[in-house]
Design a protein around this motif. Sequence first.
Motif, PDB file in Angstrom:
ATOM      1  N   TYR A  46       0.844  -1.203   0.000  1.00 32.99           N
ATOM      2  CA  TYR A  46       0.000   0.000   0.000  1.00 32.99           C
ATOM      3  C   TYR A  46       0.875   1.248   0.000  1.00 32.99           C
ATOM      4  N   PHE A  47       0.462   2.257  -0.788  1.00 35.93           N
ATOM      5  CA  PHE A  47       1.205   3.506  -0.921  1.00 35.93           C
ATOM      6  C   PHE A  47       0.767   4.527   0.119  1.00 35.93           C
ATOM      7  N   SER A  48       1.698   5.297   0.636  1.00 37.34           N
ATOM      8  CA  SER A  48       1.372   6.415   1.524  1.00 37.34           C
ATOM      9  C   SER A  48       1.344   7.723   0.732  1.00 37.34           C
ATOM     10  N   HIS A  49       1.870   7.680  -0.516  1.00 38.09           N
ATOM     11  CA  HIS A  49       1.875   8.831  -1.420  1.00 38.09           C
ATOM     12  C   HIS A  49       1.315   8.373  -2.762  1.00 38.09           C
ATOM     13  N   CYS A  50       0.706   9.277  -3.498  1.00 41.88           N
ATOM     14  CA  CYS A  50       0.176   8.965  -4.824  1.00 41.88           C
ATOM     15  C   CYS A  50       1.324   8.462  -5.702  1.00 41.88           C
ATOM     16  N   PRO A  51       1.171   7.294  -6.363  1.00 46.86           N
ATOM     17  CA  PRO A  51       2.251   6.778  -7.200  1.00 46.86           C
ATOM     18  C   PRO A  51       2.463   7.578  -8.482  1.00 46.86           C
ATOM     19  N   PHE A  52       1.574   8.519  -8.797  1.00 47.20           N
ATOM     20  CA  PHE A  52       1.690   9.298 -10.023  1.00 47.20           C
ATOM     21  C   PHE A  52       2.281  10.689  -9.776  1.00 47.20           C
ATOM     22  N   CYS A  53       1.761  11.405  -8.773  1.00 49.05           N
ATOM     23  CA  CYS A  53       2.222  12.791  -8.559  1.00 49.05           C
ATOM     24  C   CYS A  53       3.057  12.951  -7.293  1.00 49.05           C
ATOM     25  N   GLY A  54       3.050  11.962  -6.402  1.00 53.77           N
ATOM     26  CA  GLY A  54       3.852  12.023  -5.193  1.00 53.77           C
ATOM     27  C   GLY A  54       3.198  12.740  -4.028  1.00 53.77           C
ATOM     28  N   GLU A  55       1.948  13.198  -4.198  1.00 55.28           N
ATOM     29  CA  GLU A  55       1.255  13.899  -3.108  1.00 55.28           C
ATOM     30  C   GLU A  55       0.967  12.931  -1.973  1.00 55.28           C
ATOM     31  N   LYS A  56       1.207  13.376  -0.739  1.00 51.65           N
ATOM     32  CA  LYS A  56       0.947  12.537   0.427  1.00 51.65           C
ATOM     33  C   LYS A  56      -0.551  12.301   0.552  1.00 51.65           C
ATOM     34  N   LEU A  57      -0.924  11.039   0.762  1.00 54.22           N
ATOM     35  CA  LEU A  57      -2.328  10.681   0.896  1.00 54.22           C
ATOM     36  C   LEU A  57      -2.800  11.016   2.298  1.00 54.22           C
ATOM     37  N   GLN A  58      -4.012  11.518   2.396  1.00 54.55           N
ATOM     38  CA  GLN A  58      -4.560  11.892   3.701  1.00 54.55           C
ATOM     39  C   GLN A  58      -5.056  10.650   4.422  1.00 54.55           C
ATOM     40  N   LYS A  59      -4.871  10.643   5.716  1.00 61.20           N
ATOM     41  CA  LYS A  59      -5.382   9.558   6.555  1.00 61.20           C
ATOM     42  C   LYS A  59      -6.881   9.737   6.718  1.00 61.20           C
ATOM     43  N   ASP A  60      -7.596   8.615   6.885  1.00 59.26           N
ATOM     44  CA  ASP A  60      -9.033   8.693   7.162  1.00 59.26           C
ATOM     45  C   ASP A  60      -9.239   9.373   8.509  1.00 59.26           C
ATOM     46  N   LYS A  61     -10.276  10.199   8.583  1.00 62.43           N
ATOM     47  CA  LYS A  61     -10.535  10.904   9.833  1.00 62.43           C
ATOM     48  C   LYS A  61     -11.682  10.287  10.583  1.00 62.43           C
TER      49      LYS A  61
END
Length: 88
Positions: A73-88
């Motif tokens: 599982y990725f913690s950052h978008c594999p295309f643009c590198g933006e950090k993925l937000q955690k579920d709130k």
Amino acid sequence: MCNCRADIEKRLTDHYRPKLAGSRDVEAKLMGYALTLGKGLGIQPYMPAEIRHTVTVKKTGADKRKTEKVNFYFSHCPFCGEKLQKDK
């Protein structure tokens, strides 16, 4: 979260629609996304991976090749590198 998935799916659909002239309802879907359960529902990108290893069988002493399947599982978008937000 970024819009990379939607953008790429749209571009793929637009690319393949003319190539599939006799088809209707053409839709491209990226398959490496999973519905995850954490503190809420979310969509997270992943990549399947195989772990290959050799073990010695205790009974015969012979070597046996094994394959384990895991999801990375990725913690950052594999295309643009933006950090993925955690579920709130």
